[in-house]
Design an enzyme around this catalytic site. Sequence first.
Site: not given
Ligand SMILES: Cc1ncc(COP(=O)(O)O)c(C=O)c1O
Length: 250
Positions: A105, A190, A192, A232
């Site tokens: 990312y 991560d 999320i 998330k």
């Molecule tokens: C893998 C990953 N980690 C963290 C984030 C950041 O997330 P947030 O928008 O909740 O701060 C993103 C956002 O797209 C993401 O894709």
Amino acid sequence: MQMGLTENQLSLDLLESWLKNNPDSAEFKNDNHSLFKELALFQDYHGLPAFKNSLADFMSEIRANKVTFDPNNLVLTAGATSPNETLMFCLANLGGAFLLPTPYYPGFDRDLKWRTGAEIVPIHCSSSNGFRITESALIEAYEQAQKQNLKVKGVLVTNPSNPLGTSLSLHEVNLLVDVVSSKNIHLISDEIYFGTVFCSPGFVSIMEVLKNRDLMKTDVWSGVCKIMEVLKQNLLRCRVMHWLRLETRG
Ligand SMILES: Cc1ncc(COP(=O)(O)O)c(C=O)c1O
């Protein structure tokens, strides 16, 4: 101030209809009793205990109850950028590095590095094997960091991956656990997007691997590794940082 938070507009209709059917919530009430002061005034920095309890249950539920989460190990944050950056501040300073599988990312270059001074060293993954993480790529990245005079503090993976949308195999998660424990470094998982995996029987979360390998209870494990899991929950603009045994090391 953390300005990196993205938002999900795909589920606004669900949120809108839920609020319509649950007017008490929109008015900060529970059984006609106002919760306004309780919510608006100074409260637990880690998140409201009742909310953390519900989230811990929800996090288990979406993992088919294969694992459980201790609400005491959860910290609620506004977005996943915030816990990722916080973890960098805690675990890696200037001269410290985290290894990240490619492609990753692109926001991580901002979120993990800009304010902390930490570096990202890529674990080169290739389309020839579906971008799977291999032991040789991991070790190569570790050695590359050392050549750059960087102290490797850990490995950060996104599972499911942004941008690939693929999930790590059990073999890859086991490999990561083995490497971080042998090198005595951290692992940040991560996860999320876990709640958006609907038809991936192969998905395995880091918590499941730790549990299945009976690593959560051993002194060996607590001495060698730390695992962070960042989730998330897309409908709410809330993210969860779950940690196990946050100790200072390396
Ligand atoms: C893998 C990953 N980690 C963290 C984030 C950041 O997330 P947030 O928008 O909740 O701060 C993103 C956002 O797209 C993401 O894709």
